[in-house]
Design a protein around this motif. Structure first.
Motif, short mmCIF file in Angstrom:
data_model
loop_
_atom_site.label_atom_id
_atom_site.label_comp_id
_atom_site.label_asym_id
_atom_site.label_seq_id
_atom_site.Cartn_x
_atom_site.Cartn_y
_atom_site.Cartn_z
N MET A 1 10.05 6.89 11.76
CA MET A 1 9.01 6.35 10.87
C MET A 1 9.63 5.27 9.99
O MET A 1 10.60 5.52 9.30
N MET A 2 9.08 4.11 10.03
CA MET A 2 9.68 3.04 9.24
C MET A 2 9.02 2.98 7.85
O MET A 2 7.82 3.15 7.74
N SER A 41 7.60 3.42 -4.67
CA SER A 41 6.15 3.53 -4.59
C SER A 41 5.79 4.91 -4.09
O SER A 41 6.64 5.64 -3.57
N LYS B 2 8.16 12.82 12.98
CA LYS B 2 7.90 11.39 13.00
C LYS B 2 6.51 11.14 13.56
O LYS B 2 6.01 11.89 14.38
N PHE B 33 1.27 1.34 -2.69
CA PHE B 33 2.37 0.53 -2.16
C PHE B 33 2.97 -0.40 -3.21
O PHE B 33 3.83 -1.20 -2.88
N VAL B 82 4.80 -2.59 16.01
CA VAL B 82 4.66 -1.64 17.11
C VAL B 82 3.31 -0.93 17.01
O VAL B 82 2.68 -0.93 15.96
N ARG B 84 1.63 2.66 17.52
CA ARG B 84 1.86 4.09 17.76
C ARG B 84 0.74 4.91 17.17
O ARG B 84 0.33 4.65 16.02
N MET B 89 1.89 -0.92 13.34
CA MET B 89 2.69 -0.90 12.11
C MET B 89 3.92 -1.80 12.15
O MET B 89 4.44 -2.13 13.20
N ASP B 91 7.75 -2.52 11.31
CA ASP B 91 9.05 -1.89 11.09
C ASP B 91 9.79 -2.76 10.07
O ASP B 91 10.27 -3.85 10.40
N SER B 92 9.89 -2.26 8.85
CA SER B 92 10.43 -3.10 7.77
C SER B 92 11.90 -3.43 8.02
O SER B 92 12.43 -4.39 7.48
N ASN B 113 5.24 -9.91 1.78
CA ASN B 113 5.48 -9.58 0.38
C ASN B 113 6.46 -10.59 -0.22
O ASN B 113 7.56 -10.76 0.30
N GLU B 120 3.48 -6.91 5.34
CA GLU B 120 2.80 -5.67 4.95
C GLU B 120 1.36 -5.72 5.39
O GLU B 120 0.73 -6.78 5.33
N ASN B 123 -1.51 0.48 7.33
CA ASN B 123 -0.98 1.30 8.43
C ASN B 123 -1.64 2.67 8.41
O ASN B 123 -1.05 3.66 8.80
N ALA B 126 0.25 5.90 7.23
CA ALA B 126 0.93 6.77 8.20
C ALA B 126 1.81 7.81 7.51
O ALA B 126 1.91 8.95 7.95
N HIS B 127 2.42 7.41 6.38
CA HIS B 127 3.28 8.36 5.65
C HIS B 127 2.49 9.55 5.13
O HIS B 127 3.03 10.62 4.96
N ARG B 128 1.22 9.35 4.87
CA ARG B 128 0.37 10.47 4.45
C ARG B 128 -0.12 11.26 5.66
O ARG B 128 -0.12 12.50 5.63
N GLU B 130 1.22 11.76 8.39
CA GLU B 130 2.24 12.59 9.03
C GLU B 130 2.54 13.87 8.27
O GLU B 130 3.07 14.80 8.82
#
Lengths: 846, 206
Positions: A1-2, A41, B2, B33, B82, B84, B89, B91-92, B113, B120, B123, B126-128, B130
């Protein structure tokens, strides 16, 4: 996960230093590290975020929320799903409010004025010195024998448990507020009609017909957010909404029908609708007979002149539409509600406008019904539910002209609503001398009619206000005119017992609690008052024999029963929300009185009374041999006719037969054909004065051009963006009345030409055009102002990215229309007639 | 866990009929963010239609539509974008901030940014997702206008359509009752403009 973790690692300075977990006290050094906040953040830390329930206060709707905290920083907020009003939802303002905590222009130290008042020259002092200064001044004033010369003036004060205690303790009745600028006609209309609450609660989820007279509840109306949620559900189930508003608000724009009446004609429309409903026989005869204080015949007689044709002439609307909508509304009874807000009540005739609208609910029998005009299910946050800590100072027994002007006999009849738009004029005239003026959460130069002129001139004048202490979070329009500034806690850093009208009609309350520690010298104003009270000494200090406002609140909550094996206090700290175990409060007037309640009671003319201190107090009424609670009006019925209003009118020499007649305000009746009416409104991302410094909100709305109808603009040759000069005039009746077109002021503002406004109306929003409060509300990139109460830290957003800065080609920060809106209290109640301002306009060269 | 380990295919559905234009979603998003002023992953556009006195106000919450075969993904010079789990999303760690993706997007749902120099865009939080949470916008939406569902639930939303600004767009985020005229407020190759918030842009250009 990026994610951006790698990036954070390489750029953030010594994050480890911050990782001491939980609540930490931010010293100057750690606060400085908060500048790296833009690098941390929620998105990067959501898995390990700490969640603390508390309550929003970015507007007065007080929604339960959960602060998302990491390493002593609030990174965001989310709704508290346990809050029965909002079910875990929050508006833009709630999210935007997070930026108040680490705002670079936040006040962090107490300041003492060193230059002339209003010059903006300050010296940093300690909080203890500041408290001593205030205590000495107040002590002197008490000792002089005139405690009423200590004046307390608050706007959105949610800690009146301690502020009232303080004023009672020092013996001054002069507690000023802003209610007459907000809602006093609406509240008075409810008191007169249903006698019960200060705010109705439409049972919106089950309502199938919304008849909206000037409420913008999808954007701005206090308590609008919980109603918005229920409205959307109802609408998805087929409910209809008709909105009467002179301007296309979001609420009007989302309505099935928007009708734009001539300003102040709302009462005529409502009366004509009542006329139609009675005429066509689609009224609820049983409700009128059983619960209204006039008969069907009397009602018909009263309504006879108010035909749809009459209303069409007053409003400019089509009589057929008025008739059709009236019948549609009645056909949905009892699951229908007619309701109001500033569009109907902020007029000289606003009291009767609102009474007429509320009456529609009675005529069709939707009062208190499922899906109807419900009320009375809220928890009182006062002494009954949460006893004050002993000893309690005695109430002050006298009043003064500042907080109780006798020429407005209904202002303080039910609750102390007051007529605060008059106070600066009264202070200037020394009607009631002032020694100490304490201001809290108020921004009168910004929010008062004639605030930039009258309020500022009083605030600047040391001969009428010898000492002004201001508690605020930012260097505000008010703080600028103080002698002493106390840096307040934000609402993320303090306690309050909170609650609003219960949209589920089941009593509930919420607890605001600190989610991060206070920074620098900031202190909750409630705590400042406790320390000042202790410093005053003598009799005053006995009422402040506790260490902090937290201890005080904890004491007030000590009567809560245990839940889940936790004390009431612990339960509230853990969940933030308390819901009583009660049924929905439908038709509260039909509640039977218990034997206990009836003890020592007696009945006269079917009204049940108790003797209290030798006075008769109505507690209910006999209906078919049963003792019912009834409405909390003098007749214990829904009052269409009001003896209270008749008596009050007589006191000030007005003719009034006690019925909610329609009379067009003189200025609007006699408006010339080339004149327009200036109105004002609020946005969904702003409150009146406290949100403009919040970057993510001002980014959305920072400019407030004047709305002009397309046809009207064409007549004046005005195109979008053209500069327009507006000249406003004094009202022709009421305060400072003048038939001679006395000019209040002139203002140049650019035009927004739109189909979404009545052709005779122009509108400028409030909330903008600030002079102080930092770079965001002023729309100025660059270095921050040099005020010795600010931190040394800064942030790129404020230095470089205020994209609406005029110097970058942006629209700028708007205007404050209050410099040209006259002080205009409506008769009897004193509600500011915001939407009655007659004006003329002309196009000017840019 | 992931994101890529999850077999789920996420879809966002936005019911414009329910939206009341409150802006909570976009402020929650910016807060989530710490987005800089002037840059937006999501915006709520306003549009007034009709002539006085018959006027309506419409809203359109708009953000990256998670296109199938996304143009931004193909335009990326660093293979930093990518696709998924139904989410397009960035990839920073791979992104070099060149901005080619911006040029490719027909609505302007991506920006670089200015502080981090990394692209940016939405997405779907996605962090939530998952960790079983709702995205910030959906979580706060008072009218439940925004929903994240799984692809297999799409049949419940027969009236939902992709909001297109180019014939070749293949949005997977779907809107119910969006007004296509709103596309006037979006420009291919330019990030969402803050000027969309200016009241002068509310009316339909005729």
């Amino acid at each position: 996960m990026m994610n951006r973790r790698e990036f954070v690692k390489t750029t953030a300075v010594s994050m480890a230093a911050l990782k001491i977990g939980g609540m930490i006290s931010l010293s100057s050094d750690t606060y400085a590290s908060a500048a790296v906040r833009e690098r941390i953040s929620l998105a990067d830390t959501i898995e390990s975020i700490e969640q603390i329930p508390t309550v929003c206060l970015n507007c007065s709707t007080v929604c339960g929320m959960i602060a998302l905290v990491k390493e002593g920083l609030v990174l965001g907020v989310t709704g508290n799903p346990l809050d029965p009003n909002t079910n875990g939802k929050l508006c833009a303002k709630a999210h935007g409010g997070v930026s108040a905590i680490n705002y670079p222009e936040r006040l962090l130290y107490p300041l003492k004025r060193v230059g002339k008042r209003g010059d903006g020259l300050w010296q940093r002092i300690t909080m203890d010195e500041a408290h001593q200064m205030v205590a000495d001044r107040i002590k002197q004033t008490i000792e002089s024998g005139y405690p009423e010369r200590v004046v307390f003036h608050a706007g959105r004060n949610r800690i009146d448990d301690i502020t009232n205690r303080f004023m009672d303790a020092i013996g001054s009745p002069v507690v000023l507020n802003h209610r007459a600028l907000c809602s006093s006609n609406k509240r008075a209309a409810n008191y007169i009609s249903i006698g019960d609450t200060d705010w109705e609660t439409v049972d919106a989820e089950y309502c199938s017909y919304f008849l909206n007279f000037g409420a913008n509840f999808l954007e701005a109306h206090q308590g609008g957010f919980p109603m918005a949620r229920r409205f959307v559900k109802a609408k998805a189930n087929g409910a209809k909404m008709v909105t009467f508003d002179t301007r296309l608000s979001n609420t009007a724009g989302k309505s099935d029908e928007w009708l734009a009446p001539f300003p102040s004609s709302e009462g005529a429309i409502a009366l004509a609708m009542a006329h139609t409903i009675m005429d066509k026989g689609v009224y609820d005869e049983a409700f009128i007979r059983e619960w209204c204080n006039v008969s069907v015949e009397e009602l018909k007689l009263f309504l006879a002149p108010y035909t749809p044709k009459f209303a069409a002439e007053a409003s400019g609307l089509d009589a057929n539409d008025i008739e059709r909508i009236a019948l549609e509304f009645a056909s949905h009874a009892p699951a229908c509600a007619a309701f109001t807000n500033r569009g109907s009540q902020a007029h000289q005739n606003g009291l009767n406008n609102d009474r007429a609208v509320i009456m529609l609910n009675a005529i069709v029998g939707s009062i208190g019904r499922k899906g109807g005009y419900a009320f009375g299910g809220s928890k009182s946050l006062g002494n009954a539910s949460f006893p004050m800590v002993q000893p309690i100072p005695p109430k002050v027994k006298f009043s003064t002209d500042l907080e109780d002007p006798k020429e407005y006999p209904l202002a303080n009849k039910w609750q102390k609503m007051k007529v605060s738009e008059l106070v600066f004029e009264k202070i200037k005239n020394k009607t009631q001398p002032v020694e100490v003026y304490m201001s809290y959460t108020i921004s009168a130069p910004q929010t008062w009619p004639e605030g930039p002129t009258v309020a500022v001139s009083a605030l600047k004048d040391e001969s009428v206000i010898p000492f002004h202490v201001c508690s605020d979070v930012v260097y505000s329009e008010m703080a600028h005119y103080a002698d002493l500034i106390l840096p307040d806690a934000t609402y993320f850093e303090r306690h309050t017992i909170e609650g609003r009208n219960a949209n589920e009609l089941i009593p509930y309350f919420v607890l605001r609690q600190p989610v991060v520690a206070l920074t620098h010298d900031c202190l909750n104003f409630g705590d400042s008052l406790i320390r000042i009270g202790q410093k005053i000494g003598g009799k005053v200090s006995q009422y402040f024999a506790f260490d902090s406002y937290e201890v005080f609140i904890k004491g007030r909550l000590s009567s809560l029963p245990e839940r889940e094996g936790l004390s009431g206090w612990e339960y509230m700290k853990k969940y933030g929300v308390w819901v009583d175990d009660k049924a929905k409060n439908y038709e509260p007037y039909r509640k039977k009185l218990s034997l206990q309640e009836l003890e020592n009671s007696f009945v006269e003319n079917e009204i049940i009374y108790l003797l209290k201190n030798g006075k008769k107090e109505a507690i209910g009424r006999m209906v078919n041999g049963t003792a019912l609670r009834g409405f909390k009006t003098p007749s214990r019925k829904f009052e269409i006719y009001s003896g209270d209003v008749q008596d009050a009118a007589r006191k000030i020499g007005l003719e009034d037969d006690g019925f909610p007649h329609f009379v067009m305000p003189k200025s609007l009746k006699e408006i010339a054909s080339d004149e327009l009416v200036l109105t004002t409104f609020k946005w969904n991302v702003h409150t009146q004065a406290r949100t403009a410094p919040q970057k993510y909100l001002s980014e959305i709305v920072h400019d407030n051009p004047v709305w002009i109808n397309t046809q009207t603009a064409r007549k004046y040759g005005i195109k979008n963006g053209d500069m327009v000069e507006i000249t406003t005039y004094r009202p022709q009746s009421g305060f400072k009345a003048s038939d001679k077109k006395m000019v209040v002021g002139r203002m140049s503002v650019h035009a927004f030409v739109t189909q979404g406004i009545h052709p005779r109306v122009i509108a400028i929003s409030n909330s903008l055009g600030m002079n102080f409060g930092g770079r965001i509300p002023r729309a100025k990139n660059g270095k921050k102002q040099n005020i010795p109460a600010f931190s040394t830290e800064d942030h790129d957003d404020f230095k470089r990215y205020v994209w609406w800065d005029k110097r970058l080609g942006g629209a700028g920060n708007g205007v404050n229309p209050n410099s040209i809106i006259p002080i205009n209290p409506s008769p009897l109640v004193g509600m500011q007639a915001w939407n009655d301002t007659v004006c003329s306009i002309r196009k000017i060269k840019a | 866990m992931k994101m890529s380990d999850i077999a789920k295919q996420y879809r966002m559905v936005i019911d414009v009929e329910r939206c009341i234009g409150c802006h909570a979603c976009e402020v929650a998003c910016k807060q989530e963010f710490e987005a800089p002023l002037g840059f937006f992953r999501t915006m709520t556009l306003y549009m007034d239609t009709g002539n006085y006195p018959k006027v309506k106000r419409e809203f359109l919450p708009i953000m990256c539509r998670q296109c199938e075969d996304a143009a931004c993904l193909h335009a990326c010079t660093q293979k930093a974008i990518v696709d998924r789990n139904g989410i397009v999303m960035v990839d920073s760690e791979r992104c070099n901030g060149c901005g080619e993706c911006i040029k490719a997007c027909s609505i302007g749902a991506i920006y670089v940014n200015p502080i981090s120099r990394i692209a940016e865009k939405c997405n779907l939080c996605a962090h939530r997702l998952e960790i079983g949470m709702k995205p910030a916008c959906e979580e706060t939406c008072v009218s439940d206008a925004i929903q994240i569902i799984e692809e297999k639930e799409l049949k419940r939303f027969a009236n939902a359509k992709g909001f297109k600004n180019a014939a070749t767009d293949k949005p997977r985020t779907l809107h119910i009752n969006a007004n296509g005229i709103m596309a006037q407020k979006l420009r291919k190759g330019h990030p969402f403009s803050p000027m969309n918030y200016e009241i002068f842009t509310w009316a339909v250009r005729s």
